[in-house]
Motif scaffolding. Structure first.
Motif, PDB file in Angstrom:
ATOM      1  N   THR A   1      22.641  41.789  28.696  1.00 49.48           N
ATOM      2  CA  THR A   1      23.076  43.054  28.110  1.00 49.48           C
ATOM      3  C   THR A   1      24.078  42.807  26.992  1.00 49.48           C
ATOM      4  O   THR A   1      23.978  43.381  25.909  1.00 49.48           O
TER       5      THR A   1
ATOM      6  N   VAL B   1      29.413  46.524  23.143  1.00 51.04           N
ATOM      7  CA  VAL B   1      30.024  45.620  22.167  1.00 51.04           C
ATOM      8  C   VAL B   1      31.527  45.541  22.411  1.00 51.04           C
ATOM      9  O   VAL B   1      32.129  44.457  22.400  1.00 51.04           O
TER      10      VAL B   1
ATOM     11  N   LEU C   1      19.103  47.971  24.040  1.00 51.66           N
ATOM     12  CA  LEU C   1      19.810  47.165  23.041  1.00 51.66           C
ATOM     13  C   LEU C   1      18.849  46.268  22.269  1.00 51.66           C
ATOM     14  O   LEU C   1      18.934  46.166  21.048  1.00 51.66           O
TER      15      LEU C   1
ATOM     16  N   LEU D   1      22.862  56.673  22.956  1.00 53.46           N
ATOM     17  CA  LEU D   1      22.553  55.274  22.653  1.00 53.46           C
ATOM     18  C   LEU D   1      23.678  54.650  21.834  1.00 53.46           C
ATOM     19  O   LEU D   1      24.096  53.507  22.080  1.00 53.46           O
TER      20      LEU D   1
ATOM     21  N   GLY E   1      23.902  43.532  22.956  1.00 50.81           N
ATOM     22  CA  GLY E   1      24.939  44.227  22.201  1.00 50.81           C
ATOM     23  C   GLY E   1      25.374  43.437  20.981  1.00 50.81           C
ATOM     24  O   GLY E   1      25.506  43.980  19.885  1.00 50.81           O
TER      25      GLY E   1
ATOM     26  N   THR F   1      25.894  51.520  23.093  1.00 50.71           N
ATOM     27  CA  THR F   1      25.973  50.283  22.324  1.00 50.71           C
ATOM     28  C   THR F   1      27.418  49.937  21.997  1.00 50.71           C
ATOM     29  O   THR F   1      27.859  48.798  22.164  1.00 50.71           O
ATOM     30  N   THR F   2      28.166  50.958  21.530  1.00 51.39           N
ATOM     31  CA  THR F   2      29.567  50.724  21.186  1.00 51.39           C
ATOM     32  C   THR F   2      30.344  50.192  22.383  1.00 51.39           C
ATOM     33  O   THR F   2      31.128  49.250  22.264  1.00 51.39           O
TER      34      THR F   2
ATOM     35  N   LEU G   1      16.841  48.440  19.943  1.00 50.27           N
ATOM     36  CA  LEU G   1      17.652  48.867  18.799  1.00 50.27           C
ATOM     37  C   LEU G   1      17.810  47.729  17.793  1.00 50.27           C
ATOM     38  O   LEU G   1      17.652  47.928  16.582  1.00 50.27           O
TER      39      LEU G   1
ATOM     40  N   SER H   1      20.035  46.162  28.654  1.00 56.89           N
ATOM     41  CA  SER H   1      19.566  45.236  27.636  1.00 56.89           C
ATOM     42  C   SER H   1      18.279  45.747  26.980  1.00 56.89           C
ATOM     43  O   SER H   1      18.000  45.415  25.834  1.00 56.89           O
TER      44      SER H   1
ATOM     45  N   SER I   1      14.790  54.544  18.522  1.00 51.49           N
ATOM     46  CA  SER I   1      15.041  53.586  19.602  1.00 51.49           C
ATOM     47  C   SER I   1      15.349  54.297  20.906  1.00 51.49           C
ATOM     48  O   SER I   1      14.915  53.857  21.973  1.00 51.49           O
ATOM     49  N   SER I   2      16.097  55.400  20.844  1.00 49.04           N
ATOM     50  CA  SER I   2      16.459  56.052  22.102  1.00 49.04           C
ATOM     51  C   SER I   2      15.233  56.682  22.738  1.00 49.04           C
ATOM     52  O   SER I   2      15.063  56.607  23.956  1.00 49.04           O
TER      53      SER I   2
ATOM     54  N   VAL J   1      22.720  43.609  18.298  1.00 47.90           N
ATOM     55  CA  VAL J   1      22.783  44.878  17.558  1.00 47.90           C
ATOM     56  C   VAL J   1      23.917  44.832  16.546  1.00 47.90           C
ATOM     57  O   VAL J   1      23.742  45.183  15.372  1.00 47.90           O
TER      58      VAL J   1
END
Lengths: 432, 161
Positions: A242, B31, A64, B23, A246, B27-28, A67, A61, A275-276, A249
């Motif tokens: 988390t 989601v 995320l 990253l 997502g 993220t993908t 981001l 999280s 962000s990374s 984002v």
């Protein structure tokens, strides 16, 4: 306290003070501990602890949320929020100062990082306030002070981190932080209202016909859905933190790339890179912190700490005062995230020993450490606001003092009345 | 020297890109997991596991990049003070800090290789791949970190008076 433990702690503090990065300070002090105690067999444990400390679903999280915040910053969503704040808060005397605080509350509902707030809102508000006749030091003080509301109002990155290192429910923690965050905002607004009367600050002229209000609200509604989605998902228990990150984002991406078309592919790549790198630097502290806490566990620190608190028998009020004093000092030197990763689990356990509700303590700790962002010598938000306003450090310090006082009053109230933090999560059925 | 610097820059850029890629993958996957779970009602431990590994790779690559950029979170009060008051002493301090960092990286590299070898024999619960794959991020990242730190030590020696 044993000598080997002392060696661990002293080498850590020294490394930290002379400027070794936090993550390597943690690892280096573990190394010094291994060497001085001759426990060479524990050397192979270091990379294992580092890895396992980061190998957690919950920790995802963090990147995320970062981001999502970066996407919002890049997507020029700020303008809509400021316009909305102008309409809602600008009619008061000292309007622009009030709008600055109000925008921080709204904005914080999206990024939850104090420095992001200053970067996005400071550029906008400090010049605008100076143009209306406020001193640049005052403009910087309002901006810096209101930025610490950000980490309190959900979704807040710092609540995520606190929850993941102490095993508290992140949803409950966010709900517990909401009212205290608004309270701090209110304290600052009351202060500004008072100062506005004394110094005759101007109001903000804006079209406040019903139609204009509806338009401004409509514009702000889309970005303001982000905190709503996250909170609703978390508090209803439908999503894990988390997953909520997502979804945030995905929503921010859809809004800024498809609806507003304010982010294109190259900008998206830059956002991903930033962000990374930023989240990597936080996560590596978590990993190195796991190795450090493992050694602290070997040294029996959590148990000793608990006994110490019990032996001191400060009582409920005394413990809260002592913890607050400790955190205020800590906050002057270390940024809140780092302090929470390293000391959060320890302090939280000690607070429970003293009979303080862990959720209440979490809110107090988060708020307290964030006030540290406004105090010298290492008040990061202070420096950031000064860099934009270029008002000189001493005038800024003078201007921030009343705000510091207002924030401390807020902290006192939040410490003294657990209900301010606990009523909302209790009403939502998140805690008994 | 400049060829070495070029190589370092390429390494840094590649690591940054890889971190950004990880990253994006993470993220993908998260989601996708939400969609799967609520949309199609088929939970999958694969996505969760893979996302976690992507995060670990991302974090470690980013940590190596942070060494190169000298952008890791730290208290820079003393170094900044020294830089103004005693630049020479500050150079000594910086050298010392880089040396300590390098030692930490080498320890993590050395034992990270051990841990990776050991983990190659175990398989992950969901994907059934050797655990050594995610573990390998530790020695690889700290290998790069060590190179970056070493390069800084060498250049610091070069421009000293």
């Amino acid at each position: 306290m044993t000598i080997s433990l002392l060696v661990l702690l002293i080498s850590f503090v020294v490394a930290l003070i002379v400027g070794l990065p936090v993550a390597w300070s943690l690892m280096a002090s573990v190394l010094v501990w291994v060497i001085t105690t001759g426990n060479w067999q524990y050397l192979p444990v270091m990379p294992e602890r580092l890895y396992q400390g980061m190998d957690s679903f919950l920790l995802m999280s963090i990147p995320l949320f970062i981001l999502a915040g970066e996407l919002v910053n890049e997507g020029r969503i700020t303008d809509r929020l400021v316009h909305f704040a102008n309409v809602v808060f600008g009619w008061m005397r000292g309007g622009l100062a009030q709008v600055n605080i109000g925008a921080s509350i709204l904005f914080s509902g999206i990024t939850g990082v104090a420095l992001g707030d200053i970067a996005a809102l400071g550029q906008l508000f400090i010049p605008a306030m100076v143009k209306q006749g406020y001193t640049s030091a005052y403009a910087a003080a309002v901006t810096a002070s209101s930025s610490i509301i950000g980490p309190m109002v959900p979704p807040s990155l710092i609540a995520v981190i606190y929850g993941s290192v102490t095993d508290l429910s992140i949803g409950a923690l966010m709900a517990a932080c909401l009212v205290p965050g608004l309270l701090i905002g209110l304290a600052q607004m009351v202060l500004v209202a008072f100062q506005a009367r004394v110094y005759q600050f101007p109001r903000v002229e804006a079209d406040r016909s019903p139609r204009a209000i509806a338009q401004a609200t409509g514009g702000a509604l889309v970005p303001l859905m982000i905190p709503v989605i996250i909170l609703a998902g978390l508090l209803s228990g439908v999503m894990t933190p988390t997953e909520a990150g997502g979804v945030a984002v995905a929503y921010a991406l859809a809004v800024s790339m498809l609806l507003y078309r304010s982010i294109r592919l190259p900008a998206l790549l830059a956002v991903l890179r930033r962000s990374s790198v930023f989240s990597g630097q936080l996560l590596i502290i978590v990993g190195c912190g796991a190795a450090f806490s493992w050694v602290m566990g070997m040294e029996n620190v959590p148990a000793t700490m608990g006994r110490l608190v019990a032996d001191l028998s400060l009582g409920y009020v005394g413990s809260l005062l002592v913890f607050n004093a400790m955190l205020l000092v800590l906050g002057c030197f270390i940024d809140p995230t780092t302090a929470i990763i390293i000391f959060g689990p320890l302090l939280s356990a000690a607070a429970v020993h003293a009979g303080i509700d862990p959720l209440h303590f979490g809110v107090v700790a988060i708020l307290n450490l964030n006030i540290g962002l406004l105090t010298p010598p290492l008040g990061v938000c202070l420096f950031a606001a000064e860099r934009i306003a270029r008002c000189g450090f001493v005038p800024l310090l003078r201007a921030i003092l009343p705000f510091l006082f207002a924030n401390l009053v807020g902290l006192g109230l939040v410490s003294a009345f657990p209900a301010i933090s606990l009523a909302l999560p209790r009403a939502l059925g998140l805690i008994p | 020297m400049s060829r070495l610097q070029n190589l370092l820059r390429i390494a840094e850029r590649t690591l940054t890109l890889l971190a950004a890629f990880c990253l994006a993958v993470m993220t993908t996957l998260v989601v996708a997991q939400v969609v799967f779970r609520y949309g199609l009602n088929t939970g999958s431990s694969f996505t969760e596991e893979l996302a976690r590994y992507a995060m670990i790779w991302m974090a470690l690559f980013a940590a190596a990049v942070g060494v190169r950029e000298a952008s890791h979170i730290r208290i820079d009060f003393v170094p900044e003070l020294l830089a103004r008051l005693a630049p020479r002493l500050n150079r000594v301090l910086r050298f010392g800090l880089d040396l300590v960092s390098l030692t930490v990286f080498l320890v993590l590299l050395w034992y990270g290789v051990d841990a990776t070898m050991f983990a190659m024999g175990q398989s992950s619960p969901g994907l059934q791949i050797p655990l050594g794959f995610p573990y390998a991020a530790v020695p690889i990242a700290f290998g790069f970190a060590a190179v970056f730190a070493l390069a800084r030590l060498l250049t610091a020696g070069a421009d000293a008076p």
